[in-house]
Design a protein around this motif. Structure first.
Motif, PDB file in Angstrom:
ATOM      1  N   LEU A  50       0.866  -1.174   0.000  1.00  0.00           N
ATOM      2  CA  LEU A  50       0.000   0.000   0.000  1.00  0.00           C
ATOM      3  C   LEU A  50       0.903   1.224   0.000  1.00  0.00           C
ATOM      4  CD1 LEU A  50      -2.912   1.072   0.129  1.00  0.00           C
ATOM      5  CD2 LEU A  50      -2.710   1.046   2.632  1.00  0.00           C
ATOM      6  N   LYS A  51       0.998   1.875  -1.169  1.00  0.00           N
ATOM      7  CA  LYS A  51       1.964   2.957  -1.353  1.00  0.00           C
ATOM      8  C   LYS A  51       1.288   4.296  -1.607  1.00  0.00           C
ATOM      9  CE  LYS A  51       6.057   0.494  -3.009  1.00  0.00           C
ATOM     10  NZ  LYS A  51       7.069   0.401  -4.084  1.00  0.00           N
ATOM     11  N   ASN A  94       5.961   7.753  -2.834  1.00  0.00           N
ATOM     12  CA  ASN A  94       6.333   6.330  -2.919  1.00  0.00           C
ATOM     13  C   ASN A  94       6.540   5.690  -1.551  1.00  0.00           C
ATOM     14  OD1 ASN A  94       6.554   4.253  -4.868  1.00  0.00           O
ATOM     15  ND2 ASN A  94       8.767   4.148  -4.523  1.00  0.00           N
ATOM     16  N   ALA A  95       6.044   6.310  -0.503  1.00  0.00           N
ATOM     17  CA  ALA A  95       6.167   5.745   0.841  1.00  0.00           C
ATOM     18  C   ALA A  95       5.294   4.502   0.957  1.00  0.00           C
ATOM     19  CB  ALA A  95       5.761   6.779   1.884  1.00  0.00           C
ATOM     20  N   GLU A  96       5.838   3.451   1.556  1.00  0.00           N
ATOM     21  CA  GLU A  96       5.147   2.174   1.733  1.00  0.00           C
ATOM     22  C   GLU A  96       4.554   2.117   3.143  1.00  0.00           C
ATOM     23  OE1 GLU A  96       3.241  -0.750   1.281  1.00  0.00           O
ATOM     24  OE2 GLU A  96       4.689  -0.953  -0.381  1.00  0.00           O
ATOM     25  N   TYR A  97       3.260   1.868   3.222  1.00  0.00           N
ATOM     26  CA  TYR A  97       2.588   1.802   4.520  1.00  0.00           C
ATOM     27  C   TYR A  97       2.524   0.390   5.082  1.00  0.00           C
ATOM     28  CZ  TYR A  97       1.053   6.610   3.777  1.00  0.00           C
ATOM     29  OH  TYR A  97       1.022   7.969   3.594  1.00  0.00           O
ATOM     30  N   LEU A  98       2.743  -0.611   4.235  1.00  0.00           N
ATOM     31  CA  LEU A  98       2.617  -1.989   4.678  1.00  0.00           C
ATOM     32  C   LEU A  98       3.989  -2.604   4.922  1.00  0.00           C
ATOM     33  CD1 LEU A  98      -0.166  -3.403   5.016  1.00  0.00           C
ATOM     34  CD2 LEU A  98       0.430  -4.792   3.035  1.00  0.00           C
ATOM     35  N   TRP A  99       4.035  -3.558   5.809  1.00  0.00           N
ATOM     36  CA  TRP A  99       5.245  -4.313   6.121  1.00  0.00           C
ATOM     37  C   TRP A  99       5.781  -5.003   4.867  1.00  0.00           C
ATOM     38  CZ3 TRP A  99       9.379  -5.754   8.592  1.00  0.00           C
ATOM     39  CH2 TRP A  99       9.800  -7.071   8.640  1.00  0.00           C
ATOM     40  N   SER A 100       7.086  -5.181   4.807  1.00  0.00           N
ATOM     41  CA  SER A 100       7.753  -5.716   3.620  1.00  0.00           C
ATOM     42  C   SER A 100       7.613  -7.219   3.445  1.00  0.00           C
ATOM     43  CB  SER A 100       9.243  -5.373   3.673  1.00  0.00           C
ATOM     44  OG  SER A 100       9.879  -6.071   4.738  1.00  0.00           O
ATOM     45  N   GLY A 101       7.194  -7.932   4.501  1.00  0.00           N
ATOM     46  CA  GLY A 101       7.105  -9.389   4.418  1.00  0.00           C
ATOM     47  C   GLY A 101       8.441 -10.085   4.526  1.00  0.00           C
ATOM     48  N   ASN A 102       9.431  -9.447   5.125  1.00  0.00           N
ATOM     49  CA  ASN A 102      10.758 -10.047   5.284  1.00  0.00           C
ATOM     50  C   ASN A 102      10.648 -11.361   6.060  1.00  0.00           C
ATOM     51  OD1 ASN A 102      13.376 -10.754   5.998  1.00  0.00           O
ATOM     52  ND2 ASN A 102      13.985  -8.694   6.587  1.00  0.00           N
ATOM     53  N   ALA A 110      -7.553   8.728  -0.022  1.00  0.00           N
ATOM     54  CA  ALA A 110      -6.372   8.178   0.638  1.00  0.00           C
ATOM     55  C   ALA A 110      -6.726   7.033   1.587  1.00  0.00           C
ATOM     56  CB  ALA A 110      -5.646   9.278   1.397  1.00  0.00           C
ATOM     57  N   ARG A 111      -7.850   6.375   1.339  1.00  0.00           N
ATOM     58  CA  ARG A 111      -8.320   5.304   2.228  1.00  0.00           C
ATOM     59  C   ARG A 111      -8.499   4.001   1.452  1.00  0.00           C
ATOM     60  NH1 ARG A 111     -11.279   4.594   7.031  1.00  0.00           N
ATOM     61  NH2 ARG A 111     -12.811   2.912   6.972  1.00  0.00           N
ATOM     62  N   LEU A 112      -8.006   2.920   2.034  1.00  0.00           N
ATOM     63  CA  LEU A 112      -8.290   1.572   1.556  1.00  0.00           C
ATOM     64  C   LEU A 112      -9.262   0.932   2.532  1.00  0.00           C
ATOM     65  CD1 LEU A 112      -7.717  -0.978  -0.233  1.00  0.00           C
ATOM     66  CD2 LEU A 112      -5.963  -1.569   1.465  1.00  0.00           C
ATOM     67  N   SER A 113     -10.376   0.422   2.004  1.00  0.00           N
ATOM     68  CA  SER A 113     -11.365  -0.262   2.824  1.00  0.00           C
ATOM     69  C   SER A 113     -11.388  -1.742   2.478  1.00  0.00           C
ATOM     70  CB  SER A 113     -12.760   0.325   2.592  1.00  0.00           C
ATOM     71  OG  SER A 113     -12.798   1.695   2.921  1.00  0.00           O
ATOM     72  N   CYS A 114     -11.585  -2.564   3.503  1.00  0.00           N
ATOM     73  CA  CYS A 114     -11.722  -4.011   3.317  1.00  0.00           C
ATOM     74  C   CYS A 114     -12.946  -4.470   4.095  1.00  0.00           C
ATOM     75  CB  CYS A 114     -10.482  -4.742   3.814  1.00  0.00           C
ATOM     76  SG  CYS A 114     -10.605  -6.554   3.717  1.00  0.00           S
ATOM     77  N   SER A 115     -13.873  -5.115   3.414  1.00  0.00           N
ATOM     78  CA  SER A 115     -15.028  -5.677   4.096  1.00  0.00           C
ATOM     79  C   SER A 115     -15.095  -7.177   3.822  1.00  0.00           C
ATOM     80  CB  SER A 115     -16.327  -4.998   3.662  1.00  0.00           C
ATOM     81  OG  SER A 115     -16.597  -5.234   2.299  1.00  0.00           O
TER      82      SER A 115
END
Length: 288
Positions: free
Chosen positions: A23-24, A29-37, A119-124
């Motif tokens: 989620l950028k 180009n800032a990434e809001y989500l963890w990288s999954g390392n 600027a919002r992502l929604s998940c239902s």
């Protein structure tokens, strides 16, 4: 990968687990989500279904029969069908099959709806019962949000701010099960400072949270998120040991208690859905 994009955000998803993986901010180009390392935790935002947390001895009983399920269930490892896609909205679907019925004897349909609005992502989530008998399930979210750490920012510069006055009483985890023992964290100005040590004994499990929006912010810049949720009475906050992220986890259901009788009907937070009925819950993240 599958993408959604508008003027503000670009989100990417995998069909496996219907998982949000990026989620950028398109402006910087800032990434809001963890990288999954995988050195810390190799996931991004798994869906927890049809259970949340662990089962006692990985086993539950229904109608006098024993079934085995791994922690958090199977949905996060299943390939979802992409039913609909547009530039700013999509729907993933998962249905029961021969494999799921061996470990979970319930017909079901699970849908995840993702939408970008500004600027919002929604998940239902929508869970439907197509059968003529009841459907028993729990469901939860597990998104991991990045805490950027660099020469100017440390993990301890971040904090969570709750939108309501809270006395944060949480249940402790013992061997993946919920203990009766609780502890309370006193807050100042509704803020919980983040430290790696906070999660050394696993997640913090809340059963009486008043807030329905939690903000992740830091003391050094104005970047952050507002994370809101609806129809989830339980909440978990977690990070892998010494990792630079924090998971904000609205749940309908929790791991088994240490003295649980393992009967699925008695599982805390379990939803009993009648034939032809639907259940919905949602969360959203506003990025700034």
């Amino acid at each position: 990968m599958i993408f959604l994009e508008n003027d503000y955000l670009r989100a990417s998803f995998a069909a496996k687990g219907a998982e949000l993986q990026s989620l950028k901010n398109k402006n910087n180009n800032a990434e809001y989500l963890w990288s999954g390392n995988p050195d810390y935790w190799g996931k991004f935002s798994p869906v927890l279904f049809p259970i949340v947390g662990g089962l006692k001895q990985n086993t539950y009983y229904y109608k006098n029969k024993a079934y085995l399920l791994p922690r958090h269930g199977f949905a996060r490892d299943k390939n979802f069908e992409l039913n609909q896609i547009g530039s700013t909205a999509l729907v993933f679907s998962l249905k029961h099959d021969e494999e799921t019925l061996k470990v979970y004897p319930f017909p079901f349909k699970l849908q995840l709806h993702y939408t970008l609005t500004g600027a919002r992502l929604s998940c239902s989530y929508t869970v439907s019962n197509p059968a003529e008998d009841i459907l028993l399930f729990s469901i939860g979210a597990h998104p991991a949000f990045a805490t950027e750490v660099n020469a100017d920012l440390a993990y301890t510069d971040y904090f969570l701010q709750f939108n309501k006055e809270e006395s944060l009483t949480y249940h402790k985890i013992r061997e993946d099960l919920v203990d009766h023992q609780t502890a309370t964290i006193a807050l100042s100005d509704r803020k919980l400072p983040l430290t790696h040590e906070l999660f050394y004994d696993d997640a913090l499990i809340f059963k009486t949270l008043k807030s329905d929006c939690i903000s992740l912010r830091n003391d050094k810049n104005t970047r952050g998120i507002h994370f809101s949720f609806k129809n989830f009475p339980f909440f978990g906050i977690w990070s892998a040991k010494d990792a630079d992220f924090v998971c904000l986890e609205p749940w309908q259901g929790v791991a088994d208690g240490i003295d649980h009788n393992q009967q699925l009907e008695h599982k805390e937070g379990i939803i009993i859905l009648g034939p032809g009925k639907q259940w919905t819950g949602s969360w959203g993240v506003e990025c700034f």
